[in-house]
Motif scaffolding. Structure first.
Motif, mmCIF file in Angstrom:
data_model
loop_
_atom_site.group_PDB
_atom_site.id
_atom_site.type_symbol
_atom_site.label_atom_id
_atom_site.label_comp_id
_atom_site.label_asym_id
_atom_site.label_seq_id
_atom_site.Cartn_x
_atom_site.Cartn_y
_atom_site.Cartn_z
ATOM 1 N N GLN A 41 0.810 -1.223 0.000
ATOM 2 C CA GLN A 41 0.000 0.000 0.000
ATOM 3 C C GLN A 41 0.840 1.269 0.000
ATOM 4 O O GLN A 41 0.305 2.366 -0.143
ATOM 5 N N THR A 94 -10.343 -4.603 1.836
ATOM 6 C CA THR A 94 -10.845 -3.969 0.619
ATOM 7 C C THR A 94 -10.144 -2.652 0.303
ATOM 8 O O THR A 94 -9.694 -2.422 -0.818
ATOM 9 N N SER A 95 -10.025 -1.766 1.273
ATOM 10 C CA SER A 95 -9.393 -0.476 1.010
ATOM 11 C C SER A 95 -7.914 -0.642 0.685
ATOM 12 O O SER A 95 -7.367 0.080 -0.162
ATOM 13 N N LYS A 137 -6.531 -3.172 -0.843
ATOM 14 C CA LYS A 137 -6.420 -3.641 -2.227
ATOM 15 C C LYS A 137 -6.373 -2.460 -3.184
ATOM 16 O O LYS A 137 -5.538 -2.400 -4.099
ATOM 17 N N ASP A 138 -7.273 -1.510 -2.988
ATOM 18 C CA ASP A 138 -7.310 -0.339 -3.870
ATOM 19 C C ASP A 138 -6.052 0.506 -3.716
ATOM 20 O O ASP A 138 -5.523 1.037 -4.697
ATOM 21 N N GLU A 139 -5.560 0.632 -2.495
ATOM 22 C CA GLU A 139 -4.317 1.383 -2.267
ATOM 23 C C GLU A 139 -3.149 0.707 -2.973
ATOM 24 O O GLU A 139 -2.311 1.372 -3.593
ATOM 25 N N LEU A 173 -3.226 -1.260 -5.673
ATOM 26 C CA LEU A 173 -3.328 -1.126 -7.122
ATOM 27 C C LEU A 173 -2.999 0.296 -7.573
ATOM 28 O O LEU A 173 -2.395 0.493 -8.635
ATOM 29 N N ALA A 174 -3.375 1.286 -6.769
ATOM 30 C CA ALA A 174 -3.007 2.665 -7.087
ATOM 31 C C ALA A 174 -1.492 2.844 -7.042
ATOM 32 O O ALA A 174 -0.896 3.530 -7.890
ATOM 33 N N ASP A 194 -13.611 -10.494 -1.693
ATOM 34 C CA ASP A 194 -13.521 -9.633 -2.873
ATOM 35 C C ASP A 194 -13.045 -10.393 -4.104
ATOM 36 O O ASP A 194 -12.771 -9.786 -5.142
ATOM 37 N N ARG A 203 -11.710 -4.741 -10.252
ATOM 38 C CA ARG A 203 -10.985 -3.846 -9.344
ATOM 39 C C ARG A 203 -9.729 -3.302 -10.017
ATOM 40 O O ARG A 203 -9.399 -2.118 -9.880
ATOM 41 N N ALA A 206 -10.697 -0.638 -12.529
ATOM 42 C CA ALA A 206 -11.098 0.604 -11.868
ATOM 43 C C ALA A 206 -9.887 1.414 -11.407
ATOM 44 O O ALA A 206 -9.992 2.627 -11.211
ATOM 45 N N ALA A 207 -8.740 0.750 -11.257
ATOM 46 C CA ALA A 207 -7.519 1.433 -10.823
ATOM 47 C C ALA A 207 -6.773 2.090 -11.984
ATOM 48 O O ALA A 207 -5.731 2.710 -11.764
#
Length: 208
Positions: free
Chosen positions: A107, A130-131, A133-135, A137-138, A169, A178, A181-182
């Motif tokens: 992350q 979940t959060s 994962k998005d961090e 990928l960003a 997820d 996901r 979306a990144a």
């Protein structure tokens, strides 16, 4: 091997519990995950001079497979577990390979923007909430060059995730969605059944 992180984070070890670390490479061999790693390396389209990052590199199996097939690439691995990294260092040294190994978290990757041509991640994404994962990928998108490629493998569930909270997820095509979306263009998911421990999806995604 260096230790870098702006802050400490909780993390789920590769085998779920630290005391199970000695079984990590046994499970890798028994499950047939080596074939998945070979497919990931082939899908990456590596060339001499490419800089490659493995996020959640564990004991270095994917880094070793990459270096053995493509000795002209530059290898870097990141993992939060120092004991895993120590094993990776020994394993790569025995294979005659050089790699930079950092203690760090997916992350908050400690690399400048556009540092890598390819990023790998194998069976790590489901360890994150979940959060996170998005961090992750960003961060992967940030450290990839404009024409960079992410090759990610993770466990896949079909139907529902009851009893598999850490995989909630990963039902259906949720991982591919996901990643898209990144900020990636994602190829159709490649699914491979392991000899043990279920099905793995391989995602190949290009920065757009």
């Amino acid at each position: 091997m260096t230790e870098k992180s702006s802050q400490e984070r909780d993390y789920l070890p590769g085998m779920g519990k630290h005391y199970l670390l000695p079984l990590y490479d046994v499970v890798h061999k028994v499950s047939g995950l080596g074939r998945v790693h070979a497919e990931m390396v082939a899908a990456a389209g590596l060339r001499d001079g490419h800089r490659v990052l493995d996020v959640g590199c564990g004991t270095g199996n994917l880094l070793r497979a990459t270096g053995q097939r493509h000795p002209g690439v530059e290898l870097t691995g990141v993992d939060p577990d120092l004991k895993m990294l120590a094993r990776a260092e020994r394993k790569l040294r025995r294979a005659g390979l050089r790699a930079r190994l950092d203690r760090g978290f997916a992350q908050e990757l400690t690399f400048p923007d556009g540092s890598f041509d390819r990023v790998f991640s194998s069976l790590m994404l489901h360890h994150l909430d979940t959060s996170s994962k998005d961090e992750m990928l960003a961060e992967v998108r940030r450290v990839l060059r404009p024409d960079g490629l992410l090759v990610l493998a993770d466990a896949v569930l079909h139907g529902h995730s009851h009893g598999h909270e850490h995989l909630r997820d990963n039902v259906g095509d949720a991982v591919a969605q996901r990643i898209a979306a990144a900020g990636f263009t994602v190829e159709p998911t490649r699914t491979r059944k392991l000899r043990a421990f279920g099905v793995v999806g391989i995602e190949v995604a290009r920065v757009h």
